[in-house]
Design a protein around this motif. Structure first.
Motif, PDB file in Angstrom:
ATOM      1  N   GLN A  51      20.992 -29.880   8.055  1.00 52.13           N
ATOM      2  CA  GLN A  51      21.373 -31.028   8.895  1.00 52.13           C
ATOM      3  C   GLN A  51      22.898 -31.143   8.992  1.00 52.13           C
ATOM      4  O   GLN A  51      23.452 -31.328  10.069  1.00 52.13           O
ATOM      5  N   SER A  52      23.556 -30.982   7.823  1.00 50.28           N
ATOM      6  CA  SER A  52      25.014 -31.125   7.825  1.00 50.28           C
ATOM      7  C   SER A  52      25.684 -29.986   8.601  1.00 50.28           C
ATOM      8  O   SER A  52      26.798 -30.138   9.079  1.00 50.28           O
ATOM      9  N   ARG A  53      24.993 -28.860   8.712  1.00 49.23           N
ATOM     10  CA  ARG A  53      25.571 -27.739   9.470  1.00 49.23           C
ATOM     11  C   ARG A  53      25.085 -27.707  10.919  1.00 49.23           C
ATOM     12  O   ARG A  53      25.360 -26.761  11.658  1.00 49.23           O
ATOM     13  N   GLY A  54      24.329 -28.740  11.301  1.00 51.68           N
ATOM     14  CA  GLY A  54      23.864 -28.851  12.689  1.00 51.68           C
ATOM     15  C   GLY A  54      22.773 -27.859  13.056  1.00 51.68           C
ATOM     16  O   GLY A  54      22.582 -27.557  14.239  1.00 51.68           O
ATOM     17  N   ILE A  55      22.064 -27.342  12.043  1.00 55.18           N
ATOM     18  CA  ILE A  55      21.001 -26.356  12.357  1.00 55.18           C
ATOM     19  C   ILE A  55      19.632 -26.832  11.840  1.00 55.18           C
ATOM     20  O   ILE A  55      18.767 -26.024  11.509  1.00 55.18           O
TER      21      ILE A  55
END
Ligand code: ADP
Ligand code: MG
Length: 259
Positions: A154-158
């Motif tokens: 989530q934090s890496r946008g994936i």
């Protein structure tokens, strides 16, 4: 044209070719089958059929071993290793029915509930390994690691991609739900995953907490009941109430020390 004077014998060429193709079982069997054919104990075609059969079986076993390794199991356990008499609360017919994998075809879930050491991970692993052997895509993951992994994604946008990865497995085994508390964000991610699999794919969950303890684990009653709702619908619940197998030999060890 190849010069027969310098060309290797057919046997050497056959062995070289088998080696190059990685057909090591056939290579080892070749001398015996050559002898059987030359002595009239086997015809050429059945010799080839039998040698290739051994190679195919060895290959299948190799692939299964690799797939077991890459599925994330902490160790290899089977139902044959399970001592049913030690844990009479385990419904053996139901576990054996689950091992036929019909529940996977029906996208049903399994919940294994019980205190530490009663064999939850063992049974989940054994069923999972049966599924790998049947050629199904299986993923085994510790619940805390799963939540961490989803948070990281989530934090890496994936996150979408990661959820898709977990949603894809025909059988997902989430081990040790409840050993560590999950915050609201983690519960939401788990809910998203469970929702994508709902009625599409099977999930096995092992947990040490009953229905009432789940709100505490998730720190959020709404998320807890939403997750429980999706998991418990079309679900086989196995409640194990016996002693820890890890402590099985404690009295024996003590006895030995005392002797
Ligand atoms: P849990 O997940 O319930 O904490 P595990 O499945 O990890 O427990 O079991 C702990 C250890 O004891 C493992 O090595 C497991 O293989 C073994 N074990 C548990 N129950 C049995 C049983 N009835 N028969 C054989 N081994 C068992
Ligand atoms: Mg366990």
């Amino acid at each position: 044209m190849a010069d027969p004077a310098i060309e290797a014998s057919p046997y050497v060429r056959a062995q070289n070719n088998l080696g190059t193709l990685g057909l090591h079982e056939m290579s080892a069997l070749l001398p015996d089958y050559m002898r059987m054919v030359s002595e009239g104990d086997a015809d050429f075609c059945s010799a080839v059929a039998q040698m290739t059969q051994v190679e195919v079986e060895a290959r299948t076993q190799r692939i299964t071993r690799l797939r077991i390794r890459s599925s994330g199991f902490p160790c290899v356990k089977t139902l044959a290793d399970f001592d049913w008499s030690f844990q009479p609360s385990v419904p053996r017919p139901l576990v054996e029915e689950l091992a036929t994998l019909r529940f996977v075809d029906r996208a049903e879930n399994v919940l294994l509930v019980g205190s530490p050491g009663v064999g939850k991970t063992h049974l989940a692993t054994a069923i999972g390994i049966e599924a790998v052997k049947a050629g199904k895509e299986v993923r085994f993951i510790d619940c805390a690691r799963l939540v961490d992994d989803l948070k990281d994604a989530q934090s890496r946008g994936i996150l979408k991609k990661r959820l898709k990865y977990y949603a894809h497995s025909k059988l997902l085994i989430i081990d040790e739900l409840g050993y560590l508390d999950i915050d609201e964000g983690g519960a939401d991610l788990l809910f998203q995953l469970v929702s994508t699999r709902y009625e599409q794919r099977s999930t096995i969950i092992t947990t040490n907490v009953g229905i009432t303890g789940r709100a505490k684990v998730f720190g959020d009653e709404v998320a807890a009941s939403a997750i429980a709702d999706r998991i418990c619908h079309h679900c086989h619940v196995i409640k194990i109430t016996g002693r820890s197998y890890r402590l099985k030999d404690v009295p024996t060890e003590r006895k030995m020390k005392e002797e």
